[in-house]
Design an enzyme around this catalytic site. Structure first.
Site, PDB file in Angstrom:
ATOM      1  CB  THR A 115      -0.923   0.007   1.235  1.00 22.80           C
ATOM      2  OG1 THR A 115      -1.886  -1.023   1.060  1.00 22.80           O
ATOM      3  CG2 THR A 115      -1.635   1.327   1.418  1.00 22.80           C
TER       4      THR A 115
ATOM      5  CG  ASP B 137      -2.807  -7.308   3.275  1.00 25.13           C
ATOM      6  OD1 ASP B 137      -3.095  -6.604   4.265  1.00 25.13           O
ATOM      7  OD2 ASP B 137      -3.375  -7.197   2.179  1.00 25.13           O
TER       8      ASP B 137
HETATM    9  N1  ASP Z   1      -2.732  -5.336   0.247  1.00 24.44           N
HETATM   10  C1  ASP Z   1      -1.658  -4.501   0.737  1.00 24.44           C
HETATM   11  C2  ASP Z   1      -0.384  -5.323   0.750  1.00 24.44           C
HETATM   12  O1  ASP Z   1      -0.212  -6.104   1.649  1.00 24.44           O
HETATM   13  C3  ASP Z   1      -1.988  -3.978   2.080  1.00 24.44           C
HETATM   14  C4  ASP Z   1      -0.972  -3.057   2.713  1.00 24.44           C
HETATM   15  O2  ASP Z   1       0.144  -2.893   2.273  1.00 24.44           O
HETATM   16  O3  ASP Z   1      -1.327  -2.447   3.747  1.00 24.44           O
HETATM   17  O4  ASP Z   1       0.414  -5.200  -0.132  1.00 24.44           O
END
Ligand code: ASP
Length: 331
Positions: free
Chosen positions: A12, A87
């Site tokens: 993210t 994640d």
């Molecule tokens: N879906 C994202 C990831 O894990 C979530 C995040 O980075 O907070 O890459």
């Protein structure tokens, strides 16, 4: 000035909305650095774009890639900061803690709940503090820096999907915390650390089976031929429904009789397993090939088993490695 290498892998922190409407990693490592210009006053920092992935797509191959990136640049830098999606960051943190052992130089994972270009992002604070930690004289080992906490790579767990305080150290103290920008260290580097040891063999053929009341036992033999070890997420301190008369006990016994490992862990978030407590667990504990994760986190237990199977020539050696404490993963 210390020399730090930023290794970007996506997440993210580096994401932007796509035309289809979802968020996906897009920013480069250089763009991330440009969002925190004050880093130039703290250290000399170089950037490496290793991947640009949502961490849902990060696994054993990428863990090995990160180990190689740190290993190949180890002598040239004083510390490493890896930006990563939240994640699966706890899995990667545990994997790096097993695959990069006894490192006196810090290897620090960080990320964010909001993209770095967002007005209300946590990304700039997390990245800045991750680099501050990597530059600090008290820094050591594989750690995760998030929302002002420094957490052992073997103890980190994502406990919130949205809030900034997304990570917690499970059943062990934080390594350090930031009070504003001042670092307060709690866990010093263990005596006799170093030289660093890099290991890059893993066996990902580990299956995690979460027990549910009423679960049928015949799922277990179906896993043979696909997996070399099984983790049973049991209830409470641990046990098998039906005890030593039940079909689940027979399935675990047969699984282990074929030379495979079965590791009991718990679905309870804190304090770990202890199969010896109840009659429903004692007979399983006595089976050759059955181990307990004790107070390891579920992430650490799964990844440590992959690492132990990857290193070991036989089951006994894998069991010994699994039960040997690494970076405070077992209290
Ligand atoms: N879906 C994202 C990831 O894990 C979530 C995040 O980075 O907070 O890459």
């Amino acid at each position: 000035m210390k020399r730090i290498l930023l290794i970007a892998t996506g997440g993210t922190i580096a994401s932007r909305p796509t035309a289809a409407g979802g968020l996906a990693p897009a920013l480069t490592s250089a763009e991330l650095l440009a969002c925190v210009p004050e880093l130039a006053e703290v250290c000399h920092i170089d950037a490496l774009q290793l991947y640009n992935l949502d961490s849902t797509n990060i696994g054993p191959d990428q863990w090995i890639g990160m180990v190689h990136a740190v290993r190949d640049h180890y002598d040239a830098y004083d510390g490493f900061v890896i930006t990563h999606g939240t994640d699966t960051m706890a899995y990667t943190a545990a994997a790096l803690a097993y695959m990069i052992q006894r490192s006196a130089k810090p290897v620090v994972l960080t990320g964010s709940q909001k993209s770095i270009y967002n007005r209300d992002t946590d990304a700039r604070n997390n990245l800045y503090r991750a680099v501050l930690y990597a530059c600090h004289p008290a820094a050591w080992g594989v750690q995760l820096v998030f929302d002002g906490k420094v957490i052992l790579g073997t103890r980190a767990r994502k406990i919130r999907t949205k809030s900034f305080n997304a990570f917690s150290s499970i059943d062990y103290p934080d390594t350090a915390e930031f009070r504003d920008l001042r670092l307060v260290p709690f866990l010093p580097m263990p005596a006799g650390y170093g030289p660093v040891q890099f290991q890059d063999r893993l066996d990902p053929a580990v299956f995690v089976l979460r027990l549910v009341p009423g679960m049928r036992a015949d799922i277990i033999p179906l896993l043979a031929g696909h997996c070399n070890a099984l983790i049973l997420e049991s209830f409470g301190v641990g046990g098998l429904p039906g005890g030593d008369d039940g079909p689940l006990f027979a399935a675990v016994r047969d699984w282990c009789a074929a030379g495979r490992l079965a590791v009991f862990t718990t679905q309870v978030p804190h304090e770990g397993s202890d199969l010896a407590v109840y009659e429903v667990g004692r007979a399983a504990k006595a089976l050759p090939g059955v181990l307990e994760a004790q107070d390891m986190t579920p992430e650490a237990a799964a990844v440590k088993l992959m690492w132990a199977l990857g290193q070991a020539a036989d089951r006994d050696e894998a069991a010994r490695l699994f039960l040997t404490p690494v970076q405070f993963d077992l209290a």
